[in-house]
Scaffold this active site. Structure first.
Site, PDB file in Angstrom:
ATOM      1  N   HIS A  16      16.139 109.708  58.619  1.00  0.00           N
ATOM      2  CA  HIS A  16      14.932 109.543  58.172  1.00  0.00           C
ATOM      3  C   HIS A  16      15.406 110.722  56.623  1.00  0.00           C
ATOM      4  O   HIS A  16      16.775 111.482  56.886  1.00  0.00           O
ATOM      5  CB  HIS A  16      13.645 110.348  57.959  1.00  0.00           C
ATOM      6  CG  HIS A  16      12.427 110.781  57.283  1.00  0.00           C
ATOM      7  ND1 HIS A  16      12.653 111.173  55.845  1.00  0.00           N
ATOM      8  CD2 HIS A  16      11.782 109.620  57.083  1.00  0.00           C
ATOM      9  CE1 HIS A  16      11.138 110.989  55.393  1.00  0.00           C
ATOM     10  NE2 HIS A  16      10.742 110.317  56.164  1.00  0.00           N
ATOM     11  N   ASP A  71      15.132 116.337  64.963  1.00  0.00           N
ATOM     12  CA  ASP A  71      13.365 116.242  63.762  1.00  0.00           C
ATOM     13  C   ASP A  71      12.312 115.382  64.860  1.00  0.00           C
ATOM     14  O   ASP A  71      12.670 113.831  65.241  1.00  0.00           O
ATOM     15  CB  ASP A  71      14.427 115.532  62.643  1.00  0.00           C
ATOM     16  CG  ASP A  71      13.052 114.477  62.440  1.00  0.00           C
ATOM     17  OD1 ASP A  71      11.484 114.321  62.380  1.00  0.00           O
ATOM     18  OD2 ASP A  71      12.893 113.618  61.094  1.00  0.00           O
ATOM     19  N   GLN A  91       8.393 112.300  64.863  1.00  0.00           N
ATOM     20  CA  GLN A  91       7.799 110.750  65.233  1.00  0.00           C
ATOM     21  C   GLN A  91       7.569 111.384  66.648  1.00  0.00           C
ATOM     22  O   GLN A  91       6.884 110.432  67.223  1.00  0.00           O
ATOM     23  CB  GLN A  91       8.288 109.713  65.402  1.00  0.00           C
ATOM     24  CG  GLN A  91       8.700 109.323  63.618  1.00  0.00           C
ATOM     25  CD  GLN A  91       7.122 109.037  62.737  1.00  0.00           C
ATOM     26  OE1 GLN A  91       6.169 108.414  63.770  1.00  0.00           O
ATOM     27  NE2 GLN A  91       7.339 108.937  61.991  1.00  0.00           N
ATOM     28  N   LYS A 134       1.658 113.800  61.364  1.00  0.00           N
ATOM     29  CA  LYS A 134       1.442 112.286  61.742  1.00  0.00           C
ATOM     30  C   LYS A 134       0.636 112.599  63.707  1.00  0.00           C
ATOM     31  O   LYS A 134       0.901 111.742  63.901  1.00  0.00           O
ATOM     32  CB  LYS A 134       3.433 112.670  62.044  1.00  0.00           C
ATOM     33  CG  LYS A 134       4.162 112.309  60.730  1.00  0.00           C
ATOM     34  CD  LYS A 134       5.148 111.718  60.806  1.00  0.00           C
ATOM     35  CE  LYS A 134       5.662 111.622  59.553  1.00  0.00           C
ATOM     36  NZ  LYS A 134       5.505 110.574  58.513  1.00  0.00           N
ATOM     37  N   CYS A 138      11.761 104.872  54.111  1.00  0.00           N
ATOM     38  CA  CYS A 138      12.137 106.305  53.782  1.00  0.00           C
ATOM     39  C   CYS A 138      13.649 106.497  55.003  1.00  0.00           C
ATOM     40  O   CYS A 138      14.222 107.472  55.440  1.00  0.00           O
ATOM     41  CB  CYS A 138      11.778 107.500  53.657  1.00  0.00           C
ATOM     42  SG  CYS A 138      10.707 107.594  52.859  1.00  0.00           S
TER      43      CYS A 138
END
Ligand code: PLP
Length: 412
Positions: A129, A206, A209, A232, A370
Site C-alpha cells: 500500500h 503491515d 488487512q 478495518k 492505493c
C-alpha cells in the site's frame, strides 16, 4: 451453513448485529463489499463508544477523581486486550496511534532516522500500500538510503528465494504487508522475517488487512514492528496500533512531543515518560481505544478460525461465479489468498462498473486501491475489488454477479 468447521457460528445472526446492513441504498438492500477500505461496525462496538461518551468520559492518566480513573482503566484495559490479541509480551509494546499509516510513519520518523544512514537499504515488496512505500521514499530522499523492491510473479506472489538473494549486510529493514489489499495475497511473513533476521535486518509487518481475517501472533512471527488499523477490523476510525519489541522502543526517540509523553519538563531539560506513553503525546483517542477493544471482543466471540473459514468459502464461491462471466479477468491469483477479488472486464472501465453497481445498492471499490505499483505490474489503470467481511454471504455474491451481467449488457 457455508463453513465446514465444527461448531461454526450462525453467520446470519452475526450479520444481524450490523445496523447499517438493514438499510437500503438507491432503493435496494445494501450489499457491502468494500471491507478492504473499511469494515462496518457491530452494535457492540457502537454501544461501547456510546456508553463511554454518555457515562464514562474524562481525560486519562491525569485526574484524581473517580471518573478519570475509570476512563484510564478502560483505556489501559483496551491496551491489554490488544496485547492479548497480538500475543505481545507486554503492554509496553502496544502504542495507540491513528492507524496503520501513522504506525508506519512513527517507525520511519523515529526508529529509521535514528538507526539508518546513507547507503543503508530498506526492502519493500511490489504489492505494498502507498502508506508502506512513501514514508520510506521520504527517508531515501532525506537520508540517501537505498529503497529496493522485491517483485512479485504473475499470480501476485512473493518468491522467498528472490528475497534470500536480495538481502545483505546493508539491508536494515524489510517492510511487508501480511495481506495485500489490492490482490488478497497472504504473504509468508514468518519465513520472510527469518530471512531478514539472518542478515540482521528488522522487519515491519503491515497488518492492516490481516488482523480482521486471521489470527496474528507477533511473538511467533518474531517481527520487530506490526501495524494495524481499528476501522478495518470492525472498530472505529482514528485508532490503530503500533506493536514493537520493547528493546527497540526503549532505544527509539519520541515521534511527537507534548503532554503525557513526558516525566518532567524544565526549560533546560525534559525527561521522557516510560513506555508506552513516551510515544503517545497529547490526549489519545480514548473512545477509539475502547471501541477497538470491543471490536476485538466481537472478533474473538466468533473466532478467527471460523471467520477465516467463512471468508475462504466466500472467496471460492465468488471466484468461481465471477470466472463464468465472459471477458472478466481476475487480477491476483495467489495460492494463499484472503477474501479479496480484484478483477477487470474487457471493454469496461472499472469506475463505470462501480457506478452502475452503486445504483443496484452494491458498494465496492474501483480504483488503484492505493497500490499503484500493483496496477503497473498488471498493466491496468484500476481494478474492481470486492472484499469480504464476516457479514457477507452467497446472496451478496449472487447480487454482485447479476448486477455485473446487467451492467455489461448496458455498457457493451
Ligand atoms: N496498508 C494496507 C495494506 C491497507 O490496506 C491500508 C488501507 O487500506 C493501509 C495500510 C492504511 O491504513 P489506514 O488508512 O487505516 O492508515
Amino acid at each position: 451453513m457455508q463453513t465446514s468447521l465444527k461448531n461454526s457460528p450462525d453467520f446470519s445472526q452475526i450479520r444481524a448485529q450490523f445496523p447499517i446492513l438493514q438499510q437500503t441504498e438507491n432503493g435496494q438492500p445494501l450489499v457491502y463489499l468494500d471491507n478492504g477500505a473499511t469494515a462496518q461496525k457491530p452494535l457492540s462496538v457502537i454501544e461501547a463508544m456510546d456508553t463511554y461518551y454518555r457515562t464514562q468520559n474524562a481525560n486519562v492518566h491525569r485526574g484524581v477523581y473517580g471518573l478519570s480513573e475509570r476512563a484510564t482503566e478502560l483505556y489501559e484495559g483496551a491496551r491489554e486486550t490488544v496485547r492479548q490479541f497480538l500475543n505481545a509480551q507486554s503492554t509496553k509494546e502496544i502504542i495507540f496511534v491513528r492507524g496503520t499509516t501513522e504506525a508506519i510513519n512513527l517507525v520511519a520518523f523515529s526508529w529509521a532516522r535514528a538507526n539508518l544512514t546513507r547507503d543503508d537499504e530498506i526492502i519493500v515488496t511490489e504489492m505494498e500500500h502507498h502508506s508502506n512505500i512513501v514514508p520510506w521514499q521520504l527517508l531515501r530522499d532525506q537520508l540517501g538510503i537505498k529503497l529496493s523492491v522485491l517483485r512479485m510473479n504473475h499470480l501476485g506472489e512473493i518468491c522467498l528465494e528472490a528475497l534470500k538473494g536480495m538481502v545483505s549486510a546493508k539491508t536494515k529493514l524489510l517492510a511487508v504487508t501480511q495481506m495485500s489489499n489490492a490482490l488478497g495475497t497472504i504473504n509468508p511473513v514468518k519465513e520472510m522475517v527469518r530471512i531478514a533476521h539472518s542478515v540482521g535486518a528488522k522487519v515491519l509487518v503491515d497488518g492492516a488487512q490481516a488482523t480482521p481475517h486471521m489470527a496474528v501472533d507477533v511473538h511467533d512471527l518474531d517481527c520487530d514492528f506490526y501495524a494495524l488499523s481499528g476501522h478495518k477490523m470492525y472498530g472505529p476510525t482514528g485508532i490503530g496500533v503500533l506493536y514493537a519489541k520493547q528493546a527497540l522502543l526503549e532505544a527509539m526517540p519520541p515521534y511527537q512531543a507534548g503532554g503525557d509523553m513526558i516525566y518532567s519538563v524544565t526549560f533546560e531539560k525534559t525527561e521522557y515518560n516510560v513506555l508506552p506513553y513516551k510515544f503517545e503525546a497529547g490526549t489519545p483517542h480514548i473512545a477509539g481505544a475502547i471501541g477497538l477493544a470491543a471490536a476485538i471482543r466481537f472478533i474473538e466471540s466468533i473466532g478467527l478460525e471460523h471467520i477465516a473459514a467463512h471468508e475462504a468459502d466466500l472467496l471460492a464461491y465468488a471466484t468461481a461465479e465471477l470466472k463464468k462471466i465472459d471477458g472478466l479477468r481476475i487480477i491476483g491469483e495467489a495460492k494463499h489468498k484472503g477474501g479479496v477479488v480484484s478483477f477487470v472486464i474487457e471493454g469496461v472501465h472499472p469506475h463505470d462498473m462501480a457506478t452502475l453497481m452503486d445504483q443496484e445498492g452494491i458498494a465496492l471499490r474501483a480504483s488503484h486501491h492505493c497500490a499503484m505499483p500493483v496496477m503497473q505490474h498488471f498493466n491496468v489503470p484500476a481494478t474492481i475489488r470486492a472484499s469480504f467481511g464476516v457479514y457477507n454471504n452467497h446472496a451478496d455474491i449472487d447480487r454482485l454477479v447479476a448486477a455485473i451481467l446487467e451492467a455489461k449488457s448496458m455498457l457493451l
